[in-house]
Design a protein around this motif. Sequence first.
Motif, mmCIF file in Angstrom:
data_model
loop_
_atom_site.group_PDB
_atom_site.id
_atom_site.type_symbol
_atom_site.label_atom_id
_atom_site.label_comp_id
_atom_site.label_asym_id
_atom_site.label_seq_id
_atom_site.Cartn_x
_atom_site.Cartn_y
_atom_site.Cartn_z
ATOM 1 N N ARG A 61 0.812 -1.222 0.000
ATOM 2 C CA ARG A 61 0.000 0.000 0.000
ATOM 3 C C ARG A 61 0.850 1.278 0.000
ATOM 4 O O ARG A 61 0.557 2.240 0.704
ATOM 5 C CB ARG A 61 -0.939 0.005 1.211
ATOM 6 C CG ARG A 61 -2.090 -0.974 1.089
ATOM 7 C CD ARG A 61 -3.074 -0.840 2.210
ATOM 8 N NE ARG A 61 -4.317 -1.518 1.900
ATOM 9 C CZ ARG A 61 -5.363 -1.563 2.720
ATOM 10 N NH1 ARG A 61 -5.300 -0.972 3.890
ATOM 11 N NH2 ARG A 61 -6.456 -2.187 2.362
ATOM 12 N N LYS A 62 1.869 1.266 -0.835
ATOM 13 C CA LYS A 62 2.743 2.427 -0.924
ATOM 14 C C LYS A 62 3.274 2.538 -2.342
ATOM 15 O O LYS A 62 3.751 1.551 -2.913
ATOM 16 C CB LYS A 62 3.905 2.289 0.072
ATOM 17 C CG LYS A 62 4.884 3.443 0.055
ATOM 18 C CD LYS A 62 6.008 3.193 1.055
ATOM 19 C CE LYS A 62 7.031 4.319 1.013
ATOM 20 N NZ LYS A 62 8.165 4.055 1.945
ATOM 21 N N PHE A 63 3.194 3.757 -2.907
ATOM 22 C CA PHE A 63 3.726 3.959 -4.256
ATOM 23 C C PHE A 63 5.205 4.283 -4.171
ATOM 24 O O PHE A 63 5.652 5.055 -3.320
ATOM 25 C CB PHE A 63 2.999 5.088 -4.970
ATOM 26 C CG PHE A 63 3.528 5.354 -6.352
ATOM 27 C CD1 PHE A 63 3.221 4.501 -7.402
ATOM 28 C CD2 PHE A 63 4.366 6.431 -6.595
ATOM 29 C CE1 PHE A 63 3.722 4.725 -8.675
ATOM 30 C CE2 PHE A 63 4.871 6.671 -7.856
ATOM 31 C CZ PHE A 63 4.551 5.813 -8.898
ATOM 32 N N SER A 64 5.973 3.705 -5.078
ATOM 33 C CA SER A 64 7.418 3.901 -5.120
ATOM 34 C C SER A 64 7.864 4.056 -6.569
ATOM 35 O O SER A 64 7.533 3.223 -7.417
ATOM 36 C CB SER A 64 8.119 2.704 -4.468
ATOM 37 O OG SER A 64 9.469 2.622 -4.849
ATOM 38 N N ILE A 65 8.614 5.114 -6.840
ATOM 39 C CA ILE A 65 9.170 5.315 -8.183
ATOM 40 C C ILE A 65 10.095 4.167 -8.554
ATOM 41 O O ILE A 65 10.087 3.679 -9.690
ATOM 42 C CB ILE A 65 9.926 6.659 -8.265
ATOM 43 C CG1 ILE A 65 8.959 7.838 -8.111
ATOM 44 C CG2 ILE A 65 10.678 6.770 -9.583
ATOM 45 C CD1 ILE A 65 7.965 7.980 -9.235
ATOM 46 N N ALA A 66 10.888 3.717 -7.571
ATOM 47 C CA ALA A 66 11.799 2.597 -7.837
ATOM 48 C C ALA A 66 11.013 1.338 -8.209
ATOM 49 O O ALA A 66 11.409 0.588 -9.108
ATOM 50 C CB ALA A 66 12.666 2.339 -6.604
ATOM 51 N N SER A 67 9.874 1.130 -7.539
ATOM 52 C CA SER A 67 9.049 -0.045 -7.856
ATOM 53 C C SER A 67 8.416 0.092 -9.238
ATOM 54 O O SER A 67 8.307 -0.895 -9.978
ATOM 55 C CB SER A 67 7.965 -0.222 -6.795
ATOM 56 O OG SER A 67 8.533 -0.528 -5.543
ATOM 57 N N LEU A 68 7.993 1.314 -9.576
ATOM 58 C CA LEU A 68 7.439 1.538 -10.909
ATOM 59 C C LEU A 68 8.483 1.225 -11.981
ATOM 60 O O LEU A 68 8.183 0.554 -12.982
ATOM 61 C CB LEU A 68 6.951 2.982 -11.047
ATOM 62 C CG LEU A 68 6.438 3.380 -12.438
ATOM 63 C CD1 LEU A 68 5.219 2.550 -12.827
ATOM 64 C CD2 LEU A 68 6.115 4.874 -12.478
ATOM 65 N N TRP A 69 9.706 1.676 -11.774
ATOM 66 C CA TRP A 69 10.778 1.409 -12.727
ATOM 67 C C TRP A 69 11.056 -0.100 -12.804
ATOM 68 O O TRP A 69 11.253 -0.664 -13.894
ATOM 69 C CB TRP A 69 12.036 2.166 -12.333
ATOM 70 C CG TRP A 69 13.227 1.902 -13.192
ATOM 71 C CD1 TRP A 69 14.431 1.405 -12.808
ATOM 72 C CD2 TRP A 69 13.342 2.115 -14.607
ATOM 73 N NE1 TRP A 69 15.281 1.284 -13.870
ATOM 74 C CE2 TRP A 69 14.639 1.721 -15.004
ATOM 75 C CE3 TRP A 69 12.466 2.595 -15.583
ATOM 76 C CZ2 TRP A 69 15.082 1.790 -16.312
ATOM 77 C CZ3 TRP A 69 12.918 2.669 -16.897
ATOM 78 C CH2 TRP A 69 14.204 2.273 -17.243
ATOM 79 N N GLY A 70 11.024 -0.770 -11.642
ATOM 80 C CA GLY A 70 11.214 -2.214 -11.633
ATOM 81 C C GLY A 70 10.104 -2.926 -12.391
ATOM 82 O O GLY A 70 10.364 -3.903 -13.117
ATOM 83 N N LEU A 71 8.874 -2.451 -12.255
ATOM 84 C CA LEU A 71 7.748 -3.043 -12.978
ATOM 85 C C LEU A 71 7.892 -2.845 -14.477
ATOM 86 O O LEU A 71 7.587 -3.745 -15.273
ATOM 87 C CB LEU A 71 6.437 -2.424 -12.490
ATOM 88 C CG LEU A 71 5.908 -2.934 -11.151
ATOM 89 C CD1 LEU A 71 4.718 -2.091 -10.701
ATOM 90 C CD2 LEU A 71 5.508 -4.393 -11.247
#
Length: 370
Positions: A61-71
């Motif tokens: 339940r947290k947005f992360s730019i790093a996670s978006l890039w990983g996705l």
Amino acid sequence: MNVLMISVRADYGGGPEHVFRLMQQIGNDVCLFVACPREYPYWERYCALVGVNNMIEIPHRKFSIASLWGLIRFVVSKEIDLVHSHGKGAGLYSRLISILMSKPCVHTFHGIHVGKYNSITRLIYLAYERLFSYMTNRLIAVSEGEAEIIRDYGICSNKKLKVIPNGVNIPDGVKLPDKKEKRVFHIISVSRFDYQKNSQLAILIMKKLFEYYPMLSVQLDFIGTGEGEKELHRKISEEMPKLPIYFQGAVINPEEYYSRADCYLSTSRWEGMPLAVLEAMAWGLPVIATNVVGNKDIVRHGYNGFLFEVDQPEVAVQQIFTLMSDRALYRQFSEQARNLTTEQFSAAKMAERTYNVYCDVLRYNKVRSS
């Protein structure tokens, strides 16, 4: 087709369970990948279905730019054809992937949760949903009641909206409950202990039940966990220590409890479409539930259970007493609960309808790009 499921929850709850059942039933034509937190129990359950190499971790339940890039890198490496997000937080990831990579996107709401928002927060949330609906190929409501709310708020065009009711696995060989065989009438409630699920109302109903009918043999089993559990324990121990209310904790497979229960109680302030209620009905349990969206989509008052208003616990008390005292009505509700779930709310039907949405979206996207 390669489909990436995104959920920002993998702990106990109806949303992660919905994704799990969809994945179980979706069919061999779909190669599944999952983005979710590394949480118990669903990270392990998803891994068992798709393999760890088809999983990618994102925060709870947290947005992360790093996670978006990983996705984004994951989508490229796995040659993902379509992204399917579940719930508000996951929807932010899916829509940004769709914008940045021109990938088709399907989003399932799992409830329009504005019940606890103030007016400003509500406006911001609805603006967010309306904006991102333009970047979504198809939006799925899990009940007709949820779809009506989406239409009323003007979140998306009716053309993009598809109603696919939640579905559950239908157990075989179920012996319909017969309360006359039991000395104690068992009520079950599967809950996340928070504001939405409103479990304090269940305790109030039990208190009033024993005030009105002190000689009844009734007990309530809570299955679940949540931030409000300690407060519920404190309230019971200080104010109603003799009430037969038992906390069974989080249970992955609650079939044992359904099989020995006599009825299901839902006290939610709102729902999308509650999986636990459907599960109970599949086991032939009559349902007593608050008259809110989600509950009233599957509980037909006087047919397979009873509905009551959130501010009228005394009505629920009388409904419980009616089920206990009218054997013919109880049996009728039990049979109709099981039949309704089997005919309309199976996980197989839910998966088939979702697969058809995937095919329509990919077909349209292919035609538009050619």
